[in-house]
Every structure is written in C-alpha cells, then in structure tokens.
Design an enzyme around this catalytic site. Structure first.
Site, PDB file in Angstrom:
ATOM      1  N   VAL A   1       0.858  -1.183   0.000  1.00  0.00           N
ATOM      2  CA  VAL A   1       0.000   0.000   0.000  1.00  0.00           C
ATOM      3  C   VAL A   1       0.894   1.233   0.000  1.00  0.00           C
ATOM      4  O   VAL A   1       1.730   1.398   0.887  1.00  0.00           O
ATOM      5  CB  VAL A   1      -0.930   0.045   1.229  1.00  0.00           C
ATOM      6  CG1 VAL A   1      -1.722   1.346   1.262  1.00  0.00           C
ATOM      7  CG2 VAL A   1      -1.870  -1.144   1.222  1.00  0.00           C
TER       8      VAL A   1
ATOM      9  N   VAL B   1       4.582   4.109   2.577  1.00  0.00           N
ATOM     10  CA  VAL B   1       4.268   2.834   1.947  1.00  0.00           C
ATOM     11  C   VAL B   1       4.529   1.729   2.957  1.00  0.00           C
ATOM     12  O   VAL B   1       5.417   1.840   3.793  1.00  0.00           O
ATOM     13  CB  VAL B   1       5.109   2.624   0.659  1.00  0.00           C
ATOM     14  CG1 VAL B   1       6.579   2.545   0.987  1.00  0.00           C
ATOM     15  CG2 VAL B   1       4.665   1.391  -0.092  1.00  0.00           C
ATOM     16  N   LYS B   2       3.738   0.691   2.895  1.00  0.00           N
ATOM     17  CA  LYS B   2       3.993  -0.522   3.665  1.00  0.00           C
ATOM     18  C   LYS B   2       3.644  -1.689   2.765  1.00  0.00           C
ATOM     19  O   LYS B   2       2.802  -1.596   1.883  1.00  0.00           O
ATOM     20  CB  LYS B   2       3.139  -0.596   4.942  1.00  0.00           C
ATOM     21  CG  LYS B   2       3.657   0.250   6.076  1.00  0.00           C
ATOM     22  CD  LYS B   2       4.960  -0.286   6.600  1.00  0.00           C
ATOM     23  CE  LYS B   2       5.507   0.615   7.693  1.00  0.00           C
ATOM     24  NZ  LYS B   2       6.781   0.160   8.190  1.00  0.00           N
ATOM     25  N   GLY B   3       4.296  -2.802   3.015  1.00  0.00           N
ATOM     26  CA  GLY B   3       4.026  -3.997   2.231  1.00  0.00           C
ATOM     27  C   GLY B   3       4.136  -5.225   3.095  1.00  0.00           C
ATOM     28  O   GLY B   3       4.651  -5.182   4.206  1.00  0.00           O
TER      29      GLY B   3
END
EC number: 1.4.1.3
Length: 119
Positions: free
Chosen positions: A56, A101-103
């Site tokens: 995201v 952002v994170k994933g």
C-alpha cells in the site's frame, strides 16, 4: 476491531479536532495505490506453493515513498493499509519529506527451499 478500523477512527477524531474539511478528510483516508501480487513456485517435493505480496502506497504528496515490508504469514491487507497510513502521519508530524508505503509478503521462514538456502 482491526488495525485499519482503529486507525481510521483515530484519524477521523483528529480531523474533527483540527477542523479539517470533510472532503480533505475523506481524501486523506484513501490510499494512493494498492498492489497485490501472487507468485506460485515449485517446492523441493514437487508440489507448488503460492506466496502473496501486498503493498500500500498511502501518500506521495510530500516526496518519494518510504519503504517498509513486513514478512509474516498472518499479516492481512487491512493491517498493511493501517501501517502505511500511520507512516503518512508520522512523516508529516516529524516534517520528514517522504510519502508512505507498507508492504507484506507471506513467508514461512523455516520452510524455504533447500535450493535457496544460505551456504
């Protein structure tokens, strides 16, 4: 209550206290981009294993997105979305010129193929 619901609730409370316009509030809750990938690979025993990745990018208005990936088999997309949103607020409050952002990637660390094991 999951992480995304809690994060959205807290943001909405802060937005009301700050007197943010409802249109701005709504636009700040929506991620800039969501990406989902799936990769199926053969395992040592000949069976197939599928791995899912989810990322995201919540906001890039303040600069390039700041990286962050969580490796865990039980992380869900809502948690990743919440973490990306929290990164937006953290970098903005600290005046760091990054987006957020994170994933996540599902991975069983103990079950990796011997073909890819470290020497």
């Amino acid at each position: 209550m999951n992480a995304l619901v809690a994060t959205n609730r807290n943001f909405k409370l802060a937005a009301r206290l700050l007197g943010l316009d409802s249109k701005l509030e709504k636009s700040l809750l929506i991620p800039f981009r969501e990406i989902k990938v799936e990769c199926t690979i053969p395992k040592d025993d000949g069976s197939l294993a599928s791995f899912v990745g989810f990322r995201v990018q919540h906001d890039n208005a303040r600069g390039p997105v700041k990286k962050g990936i969580r490796y865990h088999p039980e992380v869900d997309p809502d948690e990743v979305n919440a973490l990306a949103q929290l990164m937006t607020w953290k970098t903005a409050v600290a005046n760091i010129p990054y987006g957020s952002v994170k994933g996540r990637r599902t991975e069983q660390h103990r079950r990796r193929s011997q073909a890819f094991a470290d020497p």
